[in-house]
Write a protein that holds these residues in place. Structure first.
Motif, PDB file in Angstrom:
ATOM      1  N   LEU A  40       2.541   7.497  -5.635  1.00 22.87           N
ATOM      2  CA  LEU A  40       3.794   7.093  -6.269  1.00 22.87           C
ATOM      3  C   LEU A  40       3.755   7.591  -7.710  1.00 22.87           C
ATOM      4  CD1 LEU A  40       4.159   3.398  -5.031  1.00 22.87           C
ATOM      5  CD2 LEU A  40       5.336   5.419  -4.178  1.00 22.87           C
ATOM      6  N   ARG A  44       6.488   0.226  -0.709  1.00 23.83           N
ATOM      7  CA  ARG A  44       7.362   1.402  -0.854  1.00 23.83           C
ATOM      8  C   ARG A  44       6.914   2.541   0.041  1.00 23.83           C
ATOM      9  NH1 ARG A  44       7.502   2.280  -7.129  1.00 23.83           N
ATOM     10  NH2 ARG A  44       8.285   4.277  -6.487  1.00 23.83           N
ATOM     11  N   LYS A  59       4.116  -4.805  -4.532  1.00 24.67           N
ATOM     12  CA  LYS A  59       5.460  -4.218  -4.467  1.00 24.67           C
ATOM     13  C   LYS A  59       5.376  -2.726  -4.183  1.00 24.67           C
ATOM     14  CE  LYS A  59       7.857  -7.603  -7.279  1.00 24.67           C
ATOM     15  NZ  LYS A  59       8.481  -7.916  -8.568  1.00 24.67           N
ATOM     16  N   GLU A  60       4.407  -2.060  -4.817  1.00 21.82           N
ATOM     17  CA  GLU A  60       4.255  -0.609  -4.600  1.00 21.82           C
ATOM     18  C   GLU A  60       3.712  -0.318  -3.205  1.00 21.82           C
ATOM     19  OE1 GLU A  60       1.977   0.542  -8.038  1.00 21.82           O
ATOM     20  OE2 GLU A  60       3.775   0.678  -9.277  1.00 21.82           O
TER      21      GLU A  60
END
Length: 153
Positions: free
Chosen positions: A99, A153, A149-150
């Motif tokens: 990311l 993704r 949260k990442e």
């Protein structure tokens, strides 16, 4: 007996909820080195997230022996000790893309449970596994929240 999903008890530990109460929980993550030796690392509740009882996500520091082993073999075993029982989970791994906007860059993996086993000892009670004390809980819990949260993704 081996199952194709982790126990409900282990799932609740890794579900990403109630992280303040889980800040002392750590597990062992086992991989195999290039020269075929077992390699043991610790992983905290903030670096692993169970999506359900068969699928997990892991966020590890890039460039570590464990990360390299996981990239090379696509396998790891998670060992957790909770509720008076030992939980051993064999994982099949796929690396997720980086990311570029991650606040805390990690090597991210998706994991599928290949086999899971829960163990007890007839002659003894398992009282505890790996327990840690965070040096800066507010900072680490904030990082774990962003890491989870990442991982989604």
């Amino acid at each position: 007996m081996e199952e194709m999903q982790m126990s409900e008890e282990l799932f609740r530990l890794l579900d990403g909820s109630r992280m303040v109460s889980k800040q002392g929980d750590a597990m062992m993550l086992l991989t195999v080195t290039e020269d075929h030796w077992p390699h043991v690392a610790m992983i905290s509740a903030g670096e692993i997230l169970a999506l359900d009882r068969q699928q997990l996500r892991l966020a590890l520091w890039p460039g570590t022996t464990t990360t390299g082993n996981m990239i090379r073999t696509g396998k790891a075993t998670l060992a957790a000790f909770i509720g008076g029982r030992a939980h051993y989970v064999r994982l099949l791994l796929d690396q997720l893309p980086e990311l570029p906007d991650a606040e805390y860059p990690r090597a991210r993996f998706t994991a599928t449970v290949a086999a899971s086993r829960t163990d007890t000892a007839k002659y003894a009670d398992i009282l505890t596994g790996v327990t840690i004390r965070l040096k800066n809980p507010a900072e680490v819990l904030k990082r774990w929240e962003k890491t989870h949260k990442e991982l989604l993704r």
